[in-house]
Design a protein around this motif. Structure first.
Motif, mmCIF file in Angstrom:
data_model
loop_
_atom_site.group_PDB
_atom_site.id
_atom_site.type_symbol
_atom_site.label_atom_id
_atom_site.label_comp_id
_atom_site.label_asym_id
_atom_site.label_seq_id
_atom_site.Cartn_x
_atom_site.Cartn_y
_atom_site.Cartn_z
ATOM 1 N N ASP A 114 0.858 -1.184 0.000
ATOM 2 C CA ASP A 114 0.000 0.000 0.000
ATOM 3 C C ASP A 114 0.897 1.238 0.000
ATOM 4 N N GLU A 143 -8.179 4.135 -5.783
ATOM 5 C CA GLU A 143 -7.958 4.053 -4.334
ATOM 6 C C GLU A 143 -7.215 5.285 -3.825
ATOM 7 N N ARG A 160 -8.778 8.004 -1.193
ATOM 8 C CA ARG A 160 -8.169 8.214 0.124
ATOM 9 C C ARG A 160 -7.605 9.639 0.256
ATOM 10 N N GLN A 161 -7.014 10.144 -0.833
ATOM 11 C CA GLN A 161 -6.491 11.524 -0.776
ATOM 12 C C GLN A 161 -7.631 12.525 -0.582
ATOM 13 N N PRO A 173 -7.945 6.984 5.885
ATOM 14 C CA PRO A 173 -8.336 5.612 5.547
ATOM 15 C C PRO A 173 -7.116 4.688 5.518
ATOM 16 N N LEU A 176 -9.339 -0.513 3.825
ATOM 17 C CA LEU A 176 -10.645 0.068 3.471
ATOM 18 C C LEU A 176 -11.127 -0.401 2.098
#
Lengths: 505, 148
Positions: free
Chosen positions: A182, A444, A448-449, B35, B39
């Motif tokens: 990630d 994603e 998330r940003q 997050p 998630l």
């Protein structure tokens, strides 16, 4: 205009011309050969472009893409076998024309229609892509997240299978895209202590597995029977009446194809189906469709070429792939250190404009290649499938291995091949899976940003006008799709399929 | 009850979704303002289960499982098994040997071509491809124990 001249100065360099020619030639062969789609062709040849500079490599790979659209019509007309999925509709009237002794005319109309549509598409690309890229510079993470959601919903809406089936495949692709480290927290996700999975799953092994090997596993050699009608060169020119009948379908197919090409999904396939339906609806003699109607060849062939060019607009201007083929082309750009997206036009004008200009030249090359050399391309079809598919399997292995010299990637390709076989068996379209895999990291990250920059306030997507507009469009599209499912209303695809079934019966 | 293709497909996706949820146990979901890595996967796994259920529940529109033809399965299994063997030995045997054996196995064992023509085809294709990659494209292929 100045930029386009810069493009031509790049595209007309002898070595760039050579790679454009090579791409067009390989693309035509890929299109002619049933079972090898443009995606497999591009993916397999991707490693061969590593030694080239960015412009040459993208020019060559794009040549394979639009070249395959030209080549696909040859097998459709002469053998009633679509060399490429977008040539399915050409089989119906193209082969009927061939049986009437008008194979040459059908091939000529398909080639000229493809050339006009391809050139129209490039003109539109020249006009639209730069201002769109400038507009996209205003996009932040919420806008990108909303755009990707809209893309996925649009893909599901336009899909030839059901809404749920498309969304479920996109979900699997998005999930595969989460494999690896990630980027924001450094967590390893589903890598099972395999170091190579830390970087995630590549597009090439998945695409080659699903579309290349998967196709071969689904095609037993015993079922491939080839009966080729070879046209004579002097029969290539259509008569005046055939030219007249093809003019408007080519024009309509070009516009329709380009517009559909801008949307996500298998645009080149959908556009040819839609063009066929439109031509039949508008025809004064719809009963001729299926029995050798010129419009049934001219319309779909123009539409699929315009769509393949239209697909380059979001790819070049926004950095967003609309399908697996543009996804692999994006990967090719990234491998060469060029980030596709709104900044491409300004940061790499030679790549952008060189690529655009090469498409003008490439379309001319294809016209010159496809008409006089049709006899040679037909001979390619005489290679027995029993010898052809082992060759493709070998190139799948080398192609995937050479990308990163990782045998794990080749195993992934093999697994995806088996998955692709299963998906075909159960009527699931693998294209949304590849698209999901490609956009997963961007989606994603943008999501998330957006949440981080709004301090957890999810209404950020509704506070920004562009994001709100895109989400409203997505909701409207979803609402329309759900409504049509609820009413069990038959759409044009099903009606068309039923009409074809009743015609063939 | 007639088992239909969408029952099977939907069921597979539901199981797959739960499997992902199970494997994501240690991945933090985080908070809305920050997050976590879990998630997106958990959200997608949930959607997968939902869509899988939707497919299975509306399966009556799909064709019965018994209608699916599996005639192509033996050929697919043979090709996949031979390809798997070639992949397994690709790095140890190198390009020329592993791909030569792959081509020979597919043309001779699967397609029942004459062994001489299968061998000639395999050798010629491997030699040409080797030259194409190493000489024309200057892209080195995997070397085997004999240096090619």
């Amino acid at each position: 205009m100045e930029s386009l001249l810069l493009g031509f100065s790049v595209a007309l360099q002898p070595d760039v011309l050579w790679y454009a020619f090579l791409g067009c030639l390989v693309g035509t062969v890929v299109g002619v050969l049933p079972g090898i789609g443009p995606l497999s062709g591009i993916s397999i040849l991707l490693p061969a472009t590593f030694g080239l500079d960015t412009t040459k490599s993208v020019v060559m790979l794009a040549g394979i893409y639009y070249g395959s659209q030209y080549g696909g019509s040859t097998t459709s007309i002469l053998m009633r076998i679509p060399g490429e999925a977008s040539s399915v509709m050409t089989c119906i009237d193209g082969y009927a024309m061939a049986q009437k002794g008008r194979a040459g005319a059908a091939l000529c109309i398909a080639a000229v229609g493809s050339w006009i549509a391809g050139t129209f598409g490039v003109v539109m690309l020249t006009l639209i892509a730069p201002p769109l890229a400038e507009f996209a510079l205003r996009f932040g993470p919420p806008e990108y997240a909303a755009l990707l959601v809209l893309g996925l919903i649009l893909l599901a809406y336009m899909s030839s299978t059901s809404l749920v089936r498309t969304l479920v495949m996109a979900c699997v692709g998005l999930l595969l895209g989460t494999i690896g480290i990630d980027n924001m927290t450094g967590h390893f996700r589903y890598s099972f202590d395999i170091a190579e999975l830390g970087d995630g799953i590549g597009i090439v092994p998945v695409a080659v597995g699903l579309f290349g090997l998967g196709e071969i596993l689904s095609t037993p050699s015993a079922t491939v029977v080839r009966d080729v009608i070879a046209p004579r060169l002097r029969e290539l020119l259509p008569n005046r009446e055939e030219w007249r009948q093809s003019a408007m379908p080519i024009a309509r197919g070009s516009v329709l194809g380009f517009l559909i090409g801008l949307t996500p999904g298998s645009a080149h396939i959908i556009s040819s189906f839609l063009s066929y339906a439109v031509e039949r609806r508008l025809s004064k003699h719809p009963e001729e469709f299926g029995r050798g109607a010129v419009a049934g060849v001219a319309g779909p062939e123009s539409a699929n070429n315009a769509a393949s060019t239209g697909a380059f607009v979001p790819m070049l201007a926004l950095g967003l792939p609309t399908g697996p083929i543009t996804a692999v082309l994006l990967a090719a750009l990234m491998i060469h250190g060029v980030s596709p997206g709104p900044t491409l036009v300004n940061e790499h004008p030679d790549v952008f404009w060189g690529f655009v200009a090469s498409m003008y030249v490439g379309n001319l090359m294809l016209l010159a290649l496809n008409l006089p050399l049709v006899g040679i391309f037909v001979n390619v079809l005489r290679v027995p499938y029993t010898y052809l598919y082992p060759l493709v399997v070998m190139f799948c292995i080398i192609g995937v291995y050479e990308v990163s010299h990782s045998v794990v990637d080749v195993w992934i390709m093999l697994i995806m091949g088996v998955v692709g076989y299963g998906l075909r068996k159960f009527g699931l379209d693998p294209a949304p899976l590849v698209l999901g895999l490609v956009i997963s990291p961007i989606l994603e990250m943008s999501l998330r940003q957006s949440l981080i920059m709004s301090n957890g306030n999810w209404t950020i997507f509704f506070q920004r006008p562009i994001a709100l507009t895109l989400l409203v469009a997505a909701a409207a599209m979803l609402g329309l799709a759900v409504l049509s499912v609820q009413r069990e209303r038959k759409d044009w695809r099903r009606r068309l399929a039923e009409a074809e079934a009743s015609d063939s019966a | 009850m007639i088992v239909r293709t969408d029952h099977v497909v939907g069921g597979i996706f539901v199981v797959f979704g739960f499997l992902i949820l199970g494997l994501s146990g240690d991945l933090p979901v985080g908070t809305l303002s920050f997050p976590g890595a879990g998630l997106m996967p958990k959200l997608l796994a949930g959607l997968l289960v939902l869509f899988g259920l939707a497919l299975a529940l509306h399966a009556r529109r799909s064709e019965p499982l018994a209608n699916l033809s599996w005639q192509d399965l033996p050929h697919a299994v043979q090709v996949a098994a031979i390809t798997a063997l070639a992949v397994a030995f690709y790095q140890s045997l190198g390009f020329a040997l592993s791909m030569g054996l792959l081509l020979f196995a597919l043309t001779f064992a699967v397609e029942r071509r004459h062994p001489v023509s299968a061998a000639a085809f395999s050798a010629a294709v491997v030699a040409l491809t080797y030259l194409l990659f190493t000489v024309a494209l200057k892209t080195p292929v995997e070397q085997g124990p004999f240096g090619f």
